[in-house]
Design a protein around this motif. Sequence first.
Motif, PDB file in Angstrom:
ATOM      1  N   LEU A   1       1.936 -12.880   8.390  1.00  0.00           N
ATOM      2  CA  LEU A   1       0.933 -12.350   7.473  1.00  0.00           C
ATOM      3  C   LEU A   1      -0.008 -11.362   8.146  1.00  0.00           C
ATOM      4  O   LEU A   1      -0.626 -10.534   7.480  1.00  0.00           O
TER       5      LEU A   1
ATOM      6  N   TYR B   1      -3.585 -10.174   6.826  1.00  0.00           N
ATOM      7  CA  TYR B   1      -3.722 -10.376   5.379  1.00  0.00           C
ATOM      8  C   TYR B   1      -3.824 -11.855   5.013  1.00  0.00           C
ATOM      9  O   TYR B   1      -3.239 -12.705   5.673  1.00  0.00           O
ATOM     10  N   ASP B   2      -4.561 -12.129   3.929  1.00  0.00           N
ATOM     11  CA  ASP B   2      -4.702 -13.521   3.484  1.00  0.00           C
ATOM     12  C   ASP B   2      -3.480 -13.993   2.705  1.00  0.00           C
ATOM     13  O   ASP B   2      -3.218 -15.184   2.628  1.00  0.00           O
ATOM     14  N   HIS B   3      -2.783 -13.070   2.073  1.00  0.00           N
ATOM     15  CA  HIS B   3      -1.635 -13.447   1.242  1.00  0.00           C
ATOM     16  C   HIS B   3      -0.524 -12.416   1.406  1.00  0.00           C
ATOM     17  O   HIS B   3      -0.787 -11.242   1.668  1.00  0.00           O
ATOM     18  N   TYR B   4       0.706 -12.879   1.152  1.00  0.00           N
ATOM     19  CA  TYR B   4       1.825 -11.935   1.164  1.00  0.00           C
ATOM     20  C   TYR B   4       1.639 -10.863   0.090  1.00  0.00           C
ATOM     21  O   TYR B   4       1.970  -9.699   0.287  1.00  0.00           O
TER      22      TYR B   4
ATOM     23  N   TYR C   1      -0.224  -3.485   0.302  1.00  0.00           N
ATOM     24  CA  TYR C   1      -0.593  -2.501   1.334  1.00  0.00           C
ATOM     25  C   TYR C   1       0.618  -1.889   2.027  1.00  0.00           C
ATOM     26  O   TYR C   1       0.491  -0.876   2.709  1.00  0.00           O
ATOM     27  N   ASP C   2       1.772  -2.492   1.860  1.00  0.00           N
ATOM     28  CA  ASP C   2       2.995  -1.957   2.470  1.00  0.00           C
ATOM     29  C   ASP C   2       3.585  -0.815   1.634  1.00  0.00           C
ATOM     30  O   ASP C   2       4.561  -0.179   2.027  1.00  0.00           O
TER      31      ASP C   2
ATOM     32  N   LEU D   1      -0.986  -9.402  -0.945  1.00  0.00           N
ATOM     33  CA  LEU D   1      -1.855  -8.317  -0.475  1.00  0.00           C
ATOM     34  C   LEU D   1      -1.139  -7.477   0.574  1.00  0.00           C
ATOM     35  O   LEU D   1      -1.194  -6.245   0.561  1.00  0.00           O
ATOM     36  N   LYS D   2      -0.427  -8.167   1.474  1.00  0.00           N
ATOM     37  CA  LYS D   2       0.324  -7.449   2.505  1.00  0.00           C
ATOM     38  C   LYS D   2       1.336  -6.513   1.836  1.00  0.00           C
ATOM     39  O   LYS D   2       1.512  -5.360   2.260  1.00  0.00           O
TER      40      LYS D   2
ATOM     41  N   ASP E   1     -10.129  -0.325  -2.782  1.00  0.00           N
ATOM     42  CA  ASP E   1     -10.026  -1.778  -2.877  1.00  0.00           C
ATOM     43  C   ASP E   1     -11.368  -2.471  -3.131  1.00  0.00           C
ATOM     44  O   ASP E   1     -11.492  -3.329  -3.999  1.00  0.00           O
TER      45      ASP E   1
ATOM     46  N   TYR F   1      -5.001  -9.225  -8.165  1.00  0.00           N
ATOM     47  CA  TYR F   1      -5.077  -9.966  -6.905  1.00  0.00           C
ATOM     48  C   TYR F   1      -6.491 -10.517  -6.699  1.00  0.00           C
ATOM     49  O   TYR F   1      -6.673 -11.705  -6.406  1.00  0.00           O
TER      50      TYR F   1
END
Length: 364
Positions: A2, A5-8, A14-15, A10-11, A207, A341
Motif C-alpha cells: 500500500l 496510501y490508506d487504501h488500495y 493515484y495510479d 486511493l492508491k 484532492d 472515496y
Amino acid sequence: ELGAYDHYMLKEIYDQPRALAATFHACDNLLRDDSCFGDGAAAIFDRVNNVQIAACGTSYHAGMVARYWLEELAGIACEVEVASEFRYRKRVQHEGTLLLTISQSGETADTLAALRNAGEHEFVGTMVIANVDNSSLVRESDLVFLTRAGAEIGVASTKAFTTQLVALLMLTIALGRRRGMSPEKQQEVINALQRLPDFVEETLELDTNIQQLSEAFIPKHHALFLGRGIQYPIAMEGSLKLKEISYIHAEAYPAGELKHGPLALVDDDMPVVAVAPGDELLEKLKSNLEEVRSRGGELFVFADRAAGFSSEPRVKVLNMPHCPEVIKPIVYTVALQLLSYHVAVQKGTDVDKPRNLAKSVTVE
Ligand code: F6R
C-alpha cells in the motif's frame, strides 16, 4: 504494497496517470496500424458497420461513453446493453456488427455468456477490452485489447474504468479512420490522449478541495447525480461509486429529466451533483434549485475552470482543469472517484471491500 496510501482504492486512483499513459502507448501508430487490437483486426474492422457493446456495472458505463464517441466521431452506430439483459433478450441484429465486450476481470459470468451466445447471430467478429490476460473473455474473443491498468485490488473499479475509456477512444480512431474521420480530427484526439495523464494529475491535486466538498455528504442518505450528453454515463458512474462504497443511495439522471420527476425529491437531504454543466445548463439547474431553495436543496458543480463559475449560497463549485472536450469524461471521473472515496472513509466503511460485493462476479 500500500505504501503511503490508506487504501488500495486511493492508491489505484493515484495510479491513473501511469495506467492511462501505458494503455495509450499500447498502440504504436493509431493513424495507420491496427495491430494493437489483435491479429486480424484490420480485416474485421474493414467490415464493421455497427458496434454492439455488452458489459456489466462500471464496464457498462464505459460502453455508454463509447457510444457517444463512436457515433459522433467515427460515424458508427452503436448499441450498449447490460450483459445480463443482452444475453437473454431476443434481438434483431444489424448486418456488419462487431460484438464488443468490456470487462476488467474478463470473467464476469453475464458478459461471458453474452459472448458465448454470439454464435447464434452473425457478427463480423468479437472483441474484448479486458484488464486480465488469459481470462476467459480474452481466450474466447477474436480480438483482444488489454488495458494496462495493472492489478486492481479495490472492489470498486477505478483505474480499470478510465483505462477502458482510453481503449475505447483509441478504437474510435481505428474505426473512424475507415468512416471518414479526418486525419486532423484523429490527430486532435491523439493529442488529447497524450495530454490526458497531465490533466488527471491536475485533478488529483484538487484532492483536498474535493475532500472538503465531500463532508456535506456524510450525514446524507441520498444523492442525485446529473449529467448531459457524454457526461450522463459519468454521472451514472459517480453515483455507482458513491452507493457502492459509502452506502449512500445515489441515482443518476440526464440533467433534462430533473423536472420530469426527481426534482420532487430535492430537499436538504438530497444533494445534487452536476457533472460538467455548460453555462446554459447550469443556469437551468440553478433556477430549478431556486424552486426548492426554501427546502434546502444544495448543488455541487464540477465544472471547467475556464467556464468561470463561482460558489454562491447553496451552490458549491469545484473548478476542474480546462481540458479538451473529448477527454472530459475521463478527467471528471477521477474527481468523482475521490468524492466517493472521501465520503466512504469519513463514514468508516470498508472502502476496499464494500459489503456484499465481490471483485469478480463469476456467477449469475
Ligand atoms: C463497480 C464494479 C462493478 C464491475 C462489474 C463488472 O465499481 O467494479 O460494477 O464493473 O462487476 O466487472 P468486470 O469489469 O470485471 O466485468
